[in-house]
Design a protein around this motif. Structure first.
Motif, PDB file in Angstrom:
ATOM      1  N   THR A 268       4.887 -39.762  40.373  1.00 52.07           N
ATOM      2  CA  THR A 268       5.879 -40.447  41.204  1.00 52.07           C
ATOM      3  C   THR A 268       6.717 -39.447  41.991  1.00 52.07           C
ATOM      4  O   THR A 268       6.999 -39.650  43.179  1.00 52.07           O
ATOM      5  CB  THR A 268       6.792 -41.316  40.329  1.00 52.07           C
ATOM      6  OG1 THR A 268       5.997 -42.271  39.611  1.00 52.07           O
ATOM      7  CG2 THR A 268       7.819 -42.049  41.180  1.00 52.07           C
ATOM      8  N   VAL A 269       7.134 -38.361  41.342  1.00 57.31           N
ATOM      9  CA  VAL A 269       7.902 -37.330  42.049  1.00 57.31           C
ATOM     10  C   VAL A 269       7.072 -36.759  43.194  1.00 57.31           C
ATOM     11  O   VAL A 269       7.582 -36.567  44.311  1.00 57.31           O
ATOM     12  CB  VAL A 269       8.330 -36.214  41.071  1.00 57.31           C
ATOM     13  CG1 VAL A 269       8.953 -35.047  41.837  1.00 57.31           C
ATOM     14  CG2 VAL A 269       9.309 -36.749  40.041  1.00 57.31           C
ATOM     15  N   ILE A 272       7.002 -39.225  46.092  1.00 54.53           N
ATOM     16  CA  ILE A 272       8.283 -39.248  46.816  1.00 54.53           C
ATOM     17  C   ILE A 272       8.390 -38.032  47.741  1.00 54.53           C
ATOM     18  O   ILE A 272       8.845 -38.137  48.891  1.00 54.53           O
ATOM     19  CB  ILE A 272       9.459 -39.300  45.816  1.00 54.53           C
ATOM     20  CG1 ILE A 272       9.478 -40.651  45.090  1.00 54.53           C
ATOM     21  CG2 ILE A 272      10.788 -39.057  46.528  1.00 54.53           C
ATOM     22  CD1 ILE A 272      10.482 -40.725  43.961  1.00 54.53           C
ATOM     23  N   ARG A 311      15.907 -35.756  46.443  1.00 53.35           N
ATOM     24  CA  ARG A 311      16.675 -35.749  45.187  1.00 53.35           C
ATOM     25  C   ARG A 311      17.394 -37.080  44.980  1.00 53.35           C
ATOM     26  O   ARG A 311      17.335 -37.677  43.883  1.00 53.35           O
ATOM     27  CB  ARG A 311      17.682 -34.606  45.203  1.00 53.35           C
ATOM     28  CG  ARG A 311      18.443 -34.446  43.884  1.00 53.35           C
ATOM     29  CD  ARG A 311      19.561 -33.432  44.019  1.00 53.35           C
ATOM     30  NE  ARG A 311      20.575 -33.872  44.987  1.00 53.35           N
ATOM     31  CZ  ARG A 311      21.520 -34.766  44.733  1.00 53.35           C
ATOM     32  NH1 ARG A 311      21.588 -35.342  43.538  1.00 53.35           N
ATOM     33  NH2 ARG A 311      22.401 -35.102  45.659  1.00 53.35           N
ATOM     34  N   HIS A 313      16.818 -40.047  46.404  1.00 47.67           N
ATOM     35  CA  HIS A 313      15.872 -41.158  46.260  1.00 47.67           C
ATOM     36  C   HIS A 313      15.373 -41.248  44.818  1.00 47.67           C
ATOM     37  O   HIS A 313      15.315 -42.343  44.234  1.00 47.67           O
ATOM     38  CB  HIS A 313      14.692 -40.961  47.225  1.00 47.67           C
ATOM     39  CG  HIS A 313      13.725 -42.095  47.226  1.00 47.67           C
ATOM     40  ND1 HIS A 313      13.758 -43.110  48.167  1.00 47.67           N
ATOM     41  CD2 HIS A 313      12.689 -42.409  46.397  1.00 47.67           C
ATOM     42  CE1 HIS A 313      12.793 -43.973  47.916  1.00 47.67           C
ATOM     43  NE2 HIS A 313      12.120 -43.574  46.849  1.00 47.67           N
ATOM     44  N   LEU A 314      15.023 -40.098  44.241  1.00 55.34           N
ATOM     45  CA  LEU A 314      14.508 -40.105  42.877  1.00 55.34           C
ATOM     46  C   LEU A 314      15.607 -40.488  41.878  1.00 55.34           C
ATOM     47  O   LEU A 314      15.358 -41.240  40.923  1.00 55.34           O
ATOM     48  CB  LEU A 314      13.946 -38.722  42.532  1.00 55.34           C
ATOM     49  CG  LEU A 314      13.378 -38.564  41.118  1.00 55.34           C
ATOM     50  CD1 LEU A 314      12.187 -39.500  40.920  1.00 55.34           C
ATOM     51  CD2 LEU A 314      12.957 -37.120  40.869  1.00 55.34           C
ATOM     52  N   THR A 326      17.115 -42.882  34.403  1.00 54.50           N
ATOM     53  CA  THR A 326      16.710 -42.255  35.669  1.00 54.50           C
ATOM     54  C   THR A 326      16.134 -40.866  35.401  1.00 54.50           C
ATOM     55  O   THR A 326      16.324 -40.282  34.329  1.00 54.50           O
ATOM     56  CB  THR A 326      17.905 -42.129  36.629  1.00 54.50           C
ATOM     57  OG1 THR A 326      18.908 -41.312  36.026  1.00 54.50           O
ATOM     58  CG2 THR A 326      18.475 -43.504  36.967  1.00 54.50           C
ATOM     59  N   THR A 328      15.938 -37.028  37.245  1.00 56.97           N
ATOM     60  CA  THR A 328      16.566 -36.223  38.302  1.00 56.97           C
ATOM     61  C   THR A 328      15.817 -34.905  38.470  1.00 56.97           C
ATOM     62  O   THR A 328      15.023 -34.504  37.609  1.00 56.97           O
ATOM     63  CB  THR A 328      18.043 -35.929  37.973  1.00 56.97           C
ATOM     64  OG1 THR A 328      18.110 -35.172  36.749  1.00 56.97           O
ATOM     65  CG2 THR A 328      18.835 -37.212  37.829  1.00 56.97           C
TER      66      THR A 328
END
Length: 374
Positions: A268-269, A272, A311, A313-314, A326, A328
């Motif tokens: 996912t990171v 993004i 940063r 958005h995640l 969450t 980060t």
């Protein structure tokens, strides 16, 4: 059902054949006009055995008009009845051929023109099509032979036998040419197909060797190659920024929720990152949970805004797999500037990333913010 590739190949083949037919029709115009001026020149400058009226009406104007009408008719068939184009082409070429032979049968070699329609069919590489002009030539010869006493008396018994044999022999030679040509074309097709398959396989292997299987970003080895090249460009004046991004507390995520969840976080990171960078930027998975970015053609403020958007958005995503928590990232960012070599630039960005980790995480550290941390 045919595959889309085979349908497109068939349509391309049909378009090529229609183009060849148009080219043949254009060539027939050339043949007719060459014959017209050759006949006119023979009448004007040679001892031509005909009166002016007989020549201009019966030898020049009427035959030429008929040949022109045949070409116009064939062109109309080609435009309106594509499936009949071959037959119109062969009928027209047969009519033109035997009109010229009939008008010049005192020239012994002129009957060789009967091969023109047969060999014009060779270009289509279809064995069955060869027999259409061959039969038309035989029919035209026999029609003239039995219908015109002057033409019949001009021919010797040898001619009566040799002309049909000449037509059949020419058809056989054309048949051999088509067979050989078809084999060559098939061999070339298979060779090209094999080369295309090899190119695709090499491209896939090259992509696999350069990318990380989990994130689909470039791997560390390929990133280092791109980094060396990018730094060379930067030394020539190209704007370059380097950013290192590291997922905060990633080991804890793996230990608590398992590696499958950790892999999903990595994927996912990476997605993004890809969604935010431009096509000219380069993103790579540099280590386990660390990513590297090469950012081109942007001001420092624009590069800073880009990584900050990633940063933020995640940090706004809540993960059901992580009990709605969450994830980060911490980021170090610096620009390529005079006095820094590529090792020093990387070390500087790595120090900024370290500062981001040590000063609370979930932040971007640059040369403008490191002083305040210290």
């Amino acid at each position: 059902m045919k595959s889309s590739d085979s349908v497109f190949d068939h349509l391309e083949h049909v378009n090529k054949q229609q183009k060849w037919i148009r080219n043949f029709l254009r060539s027939y115009w050339v043949v007719v006009f060459i014959h017209f001026f050759a006949q006119l020149g023979a009448f004007l400058f040679l001892d031509y055995p005909a009166t002016a009226y007989h020549f201009f009406v019966h030898i020049l104007l009427i035959p030429t008009s008929c040949m022109v009408l045949m070409i116009v008719w064939a062109d109309w068939i080609h435009r309106t009845r594509l499936q009949l184009s071959y037959y119109a082409l062969f009928l027209t070429s047969t009519f033109i051929t035997w009109t010229i032979i009939y008008l010049n049968y005192d020239i012994r070699i002129i009957t060789a023109l009967c091969l023109m329609p047969i060999f014009s069919a060779v270009i289509f590489f279809n064995k069955r099509l060869l027999w259409i002009p061959a039969l038309l030539q035989m029919f035209a010869f026999l029609t003239l032979y039995f219908a015109d006493p002057h033409f019949r008396t001009f021919l010797t018994p040898f001619d009566v036998i040799s002309i049909p044999a000449f037509i059949l022999g020419g058809t056989f030679v054309a048949h051999v040419i088509v067979s050989s040509g078809s084999e060559i074309l098939n061999h070339l097709h298979h060779t090209m197909q094999s080369k295309q398959d090899l190119i695709v396989k090499n491209a896939i292997m090259s992509k696999i060797s350069k990318t990380d299987g989990l994130t689909n970003l470039y791997n560390q080895v390929s990133f280092k190659d791109y980094y060396d090249t990018a730094f060379d460009y930067a030394s020539q004046g190209v704007t370059l920024h380097l950013a290192l991004l590291d997922i905060d507390n990633f080991k804890l995520i793996n230990d608590t929720y398992g590696h499958q969840v950790g892999d999903k976080v990595l994927g996912t990171v990476a997605q993004i990152i890809q969604d935010h960078i431009s096509s000219s930027d380069i993103a790579a998975r540099y280590g386990g949970e660390e990513f590297a970015l090469l950012i081109f053609d942007k001001t420092f403020d624009e590069a800073y805004a880009l990584v900050e958007n990633i940063r933020r958005h995640l940090s706004l995503l809540h993960w059901a797999e992580l009990d709605n928590q969450t994830v980060t990232i911490s980021i170090g960012l610096h620009s390529c500037e005079p006095g820094l070599n590529k090792e020093q630039l990387f070390e500087q960005v790595d120090q900024y990333l370290y500062h981001a980790k040590r000063s609370g995480k979930n932040k971007t550290i640059t040369s403008h913010s490191v002083g305040s941390i210290a």
